[in-house]
Enzyme design. Sequence first.
Site, PDB file in Angstrom:
ATOM      1  N   ARG A  61      74.006 -46.664  44.384  1.00 59.27           N
ATOM      2  CA  ARG A  61      73.171 -46.672  43.174  1.00 59.27           C
ATOM      3  C   ARG A  61      73.664 -47.676  42.144  1.00 59.27           C
ATOM      4  NH1 ARG A  61      74.241 -43.009  39.724  1.00 59.27           N
ATOM      5  NH2 ARG A  61      74.509 -41.272  41.166  1.00 59.27           N
ATOM      6  N   TYR A 114      50.508 -52.363  26.367  1.00 62.50           N
ATOM      7  CA  TYR A 114      50.104 -51.789  27.662  1.00 62.50           C
ATOM      8  C   TYR A 114      49.939 -50.283  27.497  1.00 62.50           C
ATOM      9  CZ  TYR A 114      50.881 -50.800  32.706  1.00 62.50           C
ATOM     10  OH  TYR A 114      50.790 -50.380  34.001  1.00 62.50           O
ATOM     11  N   ASP A 186      57.534 -57.103  26.051  1.00 62.85           N
ATOM     12  CA  ASP A 186      56.990 -57.060  27.407  1.00 62.85           C
ATOM     13  C   ASP A 186      56.463 -58.466  27.701  1.00 62.85           C
ATOM     14  OD1 ASP A 186      55.358 -56.806  29.670  1.00 62.85           O
ATOM     15  OD2 ASP A 186      54.864 -54.716  29.215  1.00 62.85           O
ATOM     16  N   LYS A 211      54.240 -57.934  39.169  1.00 61.13           N
ATOM     17  CA  LYS A 211      53.184 -58.927  38.999  1.00 61.13           C
ATOM     18  C   LYS A 211      53.642 -60.272  39.601  1.00 61.13           C
ATOM     19  CE  LYS A 211      51.227 -55.471  37.022  1.00 61.13           C
ATOM     20  NZ  LYS A 211      51.437 -55.078  35.640  1.00 61.13           N
TER      21      LYS A 211
HETATM   22  C1  LIG Z   1      51.674 -53.659  35.132  1.00 62.71           C
HETATM   23  C2  LIG Z   1      52.309 -53.710  33.809  1.00 62.71           C
HETATM   24  C3  LIG Z   1      53.375 -52.880  33.481  1.00 62.71           C
HETATM   25  C4  LIG Z   1      53.861 -51.789  34.392  1.00 62.71           C
HETATM   26  O1  LIG Z   1      54.258 -52.239  35.652  1.00 62.71           O
HETATM   27  P1  LIG Z   1      54.237 -51.247  36.921  1.00 62.71           P
HETATM   28  O2  LIG Z   1      55.099 -51.942  37.909  1.00 62.71           O
HETATM   29  O3  LIG Z   1      52.806 -51.127  37.331  1.00 62.71           O
HETATM   30  O4  LIG Z   1      54.784 -49.928  36.483  1.00 62.71           O
HETATM   31  C5  LIG Z   1      53.956 -53.040  32.241  1.00 62.71           C
HETATM   32  N1  LIG Z   1      53.492 -53.958  31.365  1.00 62.71           N
HETATM   33  C6  LIG Z   1      52.465 -54.752  31.640  1.00 62.71           C
HETATM   34  C7  LIG Z   1      52.015 -55.749  30.638  1.00 62.71           C
HETATM   35  C8  LIG Z   1      51.831 -54.656  32.872  1.00 62.71           C
HETATM   36  O5  LIG Z   1      50.780 -55.445  33.132  1.00 62.71           O
END
Ligand SMILES: *Cc1c(COP(=O)(O)O)cnc(C)c1O
Length: 395
Positions: A61, A114, A186, A211
């Site tokens: 971990r 988000y 973010d 993403k």
């Molecule tokens: C998709 C997304 C997240 C969360 O990511 P996950 O891997 O789906 O939990 C956070 N912030 C933004 C801007 C996103 O587009």
Amino acid sequence: MRKLENRIAQTLKTDTRLVVQGRNPDETFGFVNIPPYRGSTVTYPDAQSCLAGKNRYTYGRRGNPTSEALENLWNDLEGSAGTVICPSGASAVTTAILSAVKTGDHILVTDSVYRPTRNFCTGLLARLGVETSYYDPLIGAGIEALIRPNTRVIYMESPGSQTFEVQDVPAIVAVARKHGITTMIDNTYATALLFRPLDFGVDISINAATKYPSGHSDVLIGLVAANETAFPALKSTHGDLGLYLGPDDVFLTLRGLRTMGLRLREQGANALLIARELESRKGVKRVLHPALPSCPGHAIFQRDFKGPSGLFSIILDIQSDEQVAAFLNNLSLFGMGYSWGGFESLAVPFDCTSFRTATVYNPGGRGIRLNIGLEDTSDLLADLDRGLAAMHAAG
Ligand SMILES: *Cc1c(COP(=O)(O)O)cnc(C)c1O
């Protein structure tokens, strides 16, 4: 390949870093890629090192060569002191926020945030006695008026991932610094390739690496990078929460990162081309793309970002669900689904009117967010035109 000397490593451009960092063939029998190291137990060679807890790796971990390779590559891209790997982007967000607050604190969060981040703040965070206020994403230095004696965090997201307002990060950071407040962003839209938050003085950069970094719609992963000041608390919070991501997903993210520069350039250019075309299509009321002058915060985008990625929204000049359905159901190449940043194009409806609290969101039509993938743009435009034609026919 000779071992990369520090003096050379420091001069490298981003595309080269994406290829050479985060792997070391000398340590993997000459194999180019570092394999997924599976393991919970790590054995110690003797009692002395076990008693001292002195292995390079101590327990699954707490990290393995695969996770360390990704952390190293990500630190190199972000210019960060340390990175933690989380099992999703959402857990990257919550880990970052939890690392900087305690009961009785107050945090400021952009109204364009988000949605699951907002749910975390109004849910779990509120239950732990941390209060959230939302601010207009275009507030800039005006955020100073919202600061309270117990404000500990300013949380940004720029551009917003549905509505694309671009925030004045340097102005907000300057205010935060003056008041000793931790800043986090973010940065999923841009990744460190198009915007490097730590260069702008932000303490913590969050990325849903689900993403663009993984890039193939087959992995959930979050990365949080921090400067020297914020990293110790981030690292211990991550450890206390017991977070871990399996090595296969870490491996796939490293693989995705090798081509991220190429993909971002291609998807960014294709998306801008399509956005420009859509601006003049009948039935498209507005295009929300930060590289277009009509987008709120466009001048800041031009000032601070190296370029656009492949995500933007359109506001269709329609009101009914039937017309939204006619548009979406007649797309053949655009999949209808959440997430984005993968190689394939997507279209999803969105509506922020019901949950914004600091600003009124009233675009005067129905919103669709488009993720532009790696398909040929003429095919994608023809697909969108078929959707628009069906939408008009249903009106
Ligand atoms: C998709 C997304 C997240 C969360 O990511 P996950 O891997 O789906 O939990 C956070 N912030 C933004 C801007 C996103 O587009």
